[in-house]
Design a protein around this motif. Structure first.
Motif, mmCIF file in Angstrom:
data_model
loop_
_atom_site.group_PDB
_atom_site.id
_atom_site.type_symbol
_atom_site.label_atom_id
_atom_site.label_comp_id
_atom_site.label_asym_id
_atom_site.label_seq_id
_atom_site.Cartn_x
_atom_site.Cartn_y
_atom_site.Cartn_z
ATOM 1 N N TYR A 92 1.130 -1.062 0.342
ATOM 2 C CA TYR A 92 0.108 0.069 0.061
ATOM 3 C C TYR A 92 0.698 1.285 0.241
ATOM 4 C CZ TYR A 92 0.627 0.238 4.908
ATOM 5 O OH TYR A 92 1.715 0.732 6.152
ATOM 6 N N PHE A 93 0.047 2.558 -0.858
ATOM 7 C CA PHE A 93 1.161 3.695 -0.634
ATOM 8 C C PHE A 93 0.777 4.647 0.105
ATOM 9 C CE2 PHE A 93 1.986 7.923 -2.252
ATOM 10 C CZ PHE A 93 3.178 7.542 -3.012
ATOM 11 N N ALA A 94 2.104 5.316 1.169
ATOM 12 C CA ALA A 94 1.563 6.247 2.168
ATOM 13 C C ALA A 94 2.178 7.629 1.902
ATOM 14 C CB ALA A 94 2.134 5.668 3.718
ATOM 15 N N PRO A 95 0.984 8.491 1.576
ATOM 16 C CA PRO A 95 1.980 9.944 1.530
ATOM 17 C C PRO A 95 2.713 10.606 2.089
ATOM 18 C CG PRO A 95 -0.649 9.976 0.864
ATOM 19 C CD PRO A 95 -0.051 8.267 1.607
ATOM 20 N N GLY A 110 5.424 10.117 -1.518
ATOM 21 C CA GLY A 110 5.397 9.095 0.047
ATOM 22 C C GLY A 110 5.769 7.027 -0.926
ATOM 23 N N SER A 111 6.153 7.139 -0.791
ATOM 24 C CA SER A 111 6.086 4.961 -0.207
ATOM 25 C C SER A 111 5.447 3.924 -0.060
ATOM 26 C CB SER A 111 7.694 5.644 0.532
ATOM 27 O OG SER A 111 7.424 5.190 1.497
ATOM 28 N N THR A 112 5.871 3.197 -0.696
ATOM 29 C CA THR A 112 5.222 1.820 -0.360
ATOM 30 C C THR A 112 5.720 0.891 1.364
ATOM 31 O OG1 THR A 112 6.669 0.840 -2.009
ATOM 32 C CG2 THR A 112 4.569 1.735 -2.681
ATOM 33 N N TYR A 113 4.091 0.252 1.481
ATOM 34 C CA TYR A 113 5.054 -0.456 2.334
ATOM 35 C C TYR A 113 4.024 -1.893 2.375
ATOM 36 C CZ TYR A 113 6.895 3.695 4.966
ATOM 37 O OH TYR A 113 7.321 4.642 5.368
ATOM 38 N N ALA A 114 5.012 -2.830 2.579
ATOM 39 C CA ALA A 114 3.907 -4.610 2.956
ATOM 40 C C ALA A 114 2.937 -4.187 3.233
ATOM 41 C CB ALA A 114 4.951 -5.217 3.371
ATOM 42 N N GLY A 137 -6.139 9.740 -7.601
ATOM 43 C CA GLY A 137 -5.992 8.670 -6.968
ATOM 44 C C GLY A 137 -4.689 7.450 -8.020
ATOM 45 N N HIS A 138 -4.385 7.830 -8.588
ATOM 46 C CA HIS A 138 -3.050 6.937 -9.209
ATOM 47 C C HIS A 138 -1.966 7.432 -8.877
ATOM 48 C CE1 HIS A 138 -1.138 4.953 -12.844
ATOM 49 N NE2 HIS A 138 -0.111 6.570 -13.091
ATOM 50 N N ILE A 139 -1.692 6.210 -8.688
ATOM 51 C CA ILE A 139 -0.088 6.048 -7.889
ATOM 52 C C ILE A 139 0.772 5.777 -8.812
ATOM 53 C CG2 ILE A 139 0.976 5.039 -5.932
ATOM 54 C CD1 ILE A 139 -1.489 4.719 -4.906
ATOM 55 N N THR A 140 2.051 6.358 -9.455
ATOM 56 C CA THR A 140 3.060 6.564 -9.517
ATOM 57 C C THR A 140 4.445 6.279 -9.661
ATOM 58 O OG1 THR A 140 2.648 7.608 -10.790
ATOM 59 C CG2 THR A 140 4.290 7.642 -11.706
ATOM 60 N N HIS A 405 -8.004 -2.366 4.272
ATOM 61 C CA HIS A 405 -8.239 -2.122 3.134
ATOM 62 C C HIS A 405 -7.345 -0.466 3.286
ATOM 63 C CE1 HIS A 405 -9.713 -0.399 -0.643
ATOM 64 N NE2 HIS A 405 -10.679 0.664 0.088
ATOM 65 N N HIS A 406 -6.257 -0.110 2.836
ATOM 66 C CA HIS A 406 -6.136 1.567 3.256
ATOM 67 C C HIS A 406 -6.827 2.286 2.152
ATOM 68 C CE1 HIS A 406 -3.187 -1.657 5.003
ATOM 69 N NE2 HIS A 406 -2.157 -0.713 5.454
ATOM 70 N N VAL A 407 -7.101 3.957 2.534
ATOM 71 C CA VAL A 407 -7.823 4.298 1.887
ATOM 72 C C VAL A 407 -7.731 5.566 2.080
ATOM 73 C CG1 VAL A 407 -9.917 3.760 0.866
ATOM 74 C CG2 VAL A 407 -10.042 4.915 3.309
ATOM 75 N N LEU A 408 -7.283 7.308 1.234
ATOM 76 C CA LEU A 408 -6.944 8.629 2.283
ATOM 77 C C LEU A 408 -8.280 9.470 1.213
ATOM 78 C CD1 LEU A 408 -4.236 9.901 2.867
ATOM 79 C CD2 LEU A 408 -4.230 10.478 0.381
ATOM 80 N N GLN A 409 -8.637 10.161 2.896
ATOM 81 C CA GLN A 409 -9.878 11.406 2.405
ATOM 82 C C GLN A 409 -9.015 12.670 2.330
ATOM 83 O OE1 GLN A 409 -12.375 10.102 5.709
ATOM 84 N NE2 GLN A 409 -13.391 8.994 4.107
ATOM 85 N N VAL A 410 -9.566 13.391 1.123
ATOM 86 C CA VAL A 410 -8.982 14.862 0.735
ATOM 87 C C VAL A 410 -9.853 15.572 0.875
ATOM 88 C CG1 VAL A 410 -7.879 16.596 -1.119
ATOM 89 C CG2 VAL A 410 -7.750 13.085 -0.853
ATOM 90 N N ILE A 411 -9.300 16.538 1.570
ATOM 91 C CA ILE A 411 -10.631 18.329 1.306
ATOM 92 C C ILE A 411 -9.724 19.253 0.199
ATOM 93 C CG2 ILE A 411 -11.265 19.821 3.190
ATOM 94 C CD1 ILE A 411 -12.062 17.521 4.978
ATOM 95 N N ASP A 412 -10.217 19.644 -0.620
ATOM 96 C CA ASP A 412 -9.711 20.928 -0.825
ATOM 97 C C ASP A 412 -9.675 22.332 -0.491
ATOM 98 O OD1 ASP A 412 -8.580 22.962 -3.054
ATOM 99 O OD2 ASP A 412 -9.624 22.186 -4.885
#
Length: 417
Positions: A92-95, A110-114, A137-140, A405-412
């Motif tokens: 999963y990706f962690a910002p 950020g980076s990935t973690y197991a 939501g695209h991760i590169t 499950h890991h999710v991110l929530q974003v407020i502009d």
């Protein structure tokens, strides 16, 4: 949201308490994609800088702020919250939320973690540095670190992604082996900016946690003193010229918000702000060093020496300089607050209780409570970003070492009323 090793706070100007990020020098080029390391950047003397014009301001005048929090609905009405998945199969990706990691095109580094973390397996994990687009939501993924290495901090400026990476799972290992690198995501070029150095046989090596801060094609960080063994200095690197300069000897914890840069000076017991275009300086005297800090525009936020308060200086150029306590354990019992982040609208920090942010427009704390356990997040660019609370099923899976499950929530925040 980073590895546990990165959670240990550092005293802002006490070099002896600085904690290292780490990477073995012999592995600095293995596992990377998109280019090879450049030669060591050229060192230039800071003596050619313009004469410094110092402006010493008095100790900040406290300003009273209503610390009674209001709800999100009371403050902002119906807020649009974007939810993004962080899952990448067995990773999963962690910002990284503390180091100005938002690109101009709305991506956070950020980076990935197991996904499934088992005791004793860290030395086999291979994690990657990358970006997540908070719009799509695209991760590169940009570069993969060797086994056993992890991200300690990352930041961005223009096309450059800068990070420190470390090997091991003890502070001693981080102190002995760390590396600071930069990758141009347009050209793939990778530059080695700094690295851990061993003792010289007569003096022990100072422990350093190089936390880069970047703005306007430049990056600053804490490194080893050139003239005082066992001490630190604040360093500036300019990407356009490939040169490094010493901002200030025997200092630490630099932050940059162009054209201003700040650092902690333990000799004069002050936080120093310098305009890199005019050489004007402003000093914020402090009897005790702050613990964690953030700097954006001309606003400065810090946590006090025992983590019990979050302090906000609206403008370092105000005369007299004013400050406000925007979080206090006497009000809500949150006796350990750290890692502030801010933008023009809100200030966030990490605490043990419900997640609060301070609305600079409303001059009130706002309680961010989505779900049973609230949120814990950060400000990056003009976004308020957080991982939502775990469900009961997530807690059970976490305790059993199972994936969840890991999710991110974003407020502009630019859309807030």
């Amino acid at each position: 949201m980073c590895s546990g090793a990165a959670d240990e706070p550092m005293k802002y100007w006490n070099a002896c308490l600085l904690i290292c990020a780490a990477l073995l020098v012999i592995s600095c080029s293995s596992g990377q994609t998109g280019g090879t390391d450049a030669a060591t950047p050229t060192r230039v003397s800071p003596t050619t800088a313009a004469p410094t014009v110092s402006l010493l301001l008095p100790t900040p005048t406290p300003l009273a702020v209503n610390l009674a929090p209001v709800s999100m609905q009371q403050a902002w009405g119906q807020v649009q919250i974007r939810q993004l998945s962080l899952d990448l199969g067995d990773r999963y990706f962690a910002p990284d939320g503390q180091h100005h990691g938002m690109t101009d095109d709305d991506q956070i580094c950020g980076s990935t973690y197991a996904m499934r973390s088992q005791p004793g397996t860290w030395s086999q994990d291979r994690e990657s540095i990358g970006l997540i687009n908070v719009q799509t939501g695209h991760i590169t993924l940009l570069a993969t670190m060797p086994a056993g290495y992890s991200l300690m901090a990352c930041t961005v400026t223009g096309s450059w992604v800068i990070w420190s990476q470390a090997y091991g799972n003890t502070f001693e290992s981080y102190a002995a082996h760390w590396l600071l690198k930069a990758l141009n995501r347009q050209t793939g070029e990778v530059r080695l900016l700094d690295q851990a150095r061993g003792p010289d046989g007569q003096h022990p090596s100072v422990s350093i946690r190089p936390e880069p801060s970047a703005s306007n094609g430049r990056v600053v960080w804490t490194t080893y003193s050139e003239d005082t063994p066992g001490a630190t200095q604040s360093e500036l690197y300019t990407f356009a010229t490939g040169t490094k300069t010493v901002l200030a000897p025997r200092t630490s914890g630099p932050q940059i918000s162009w054209p201003w840069v700040s650092w902690g000076d333990g000799v004069t017991r002050a936080v120093v702000f310098e305009n890199l275009e005019t050489a004007q300086q402003v000093r914020l005297p402090m009897q005790y060093p702050p613990t964690t800090v953030a700097f954006a525009g001309t606003s400065f936020v810090y946590t006090n020496s025992d983590y019990s308060q979050v302090m906000w200086v609206p403008s370092i150029l105000a005369q007299p300089m004013n400050s406000s306590v925007i979080e206090d354990k006497q009000t809500d019992g949150s006796d350990f607050n750290e890692f502030p982040t801010l933008n023009a609208r809100v200030i966030s920090w990490v605490g043990p209780n419900a997640w609060l942010v301070f609305d600079r427009k409303l001059q009130r704390p706002v309680k961010i409570a989505i779900g049973k356990h609230g949120l814990d997040g950060f400000v990056s660019g003009h976004y308020l970003v957080a991982s939502p609370p775990l469900t009961e099923a997530d807690y059970q899976a976490q305790h059993q070492g199972l994936p969840y499950h890991h999710v991110l929530q974003v407020i502009d925040t630019s859309t807030l009323p």
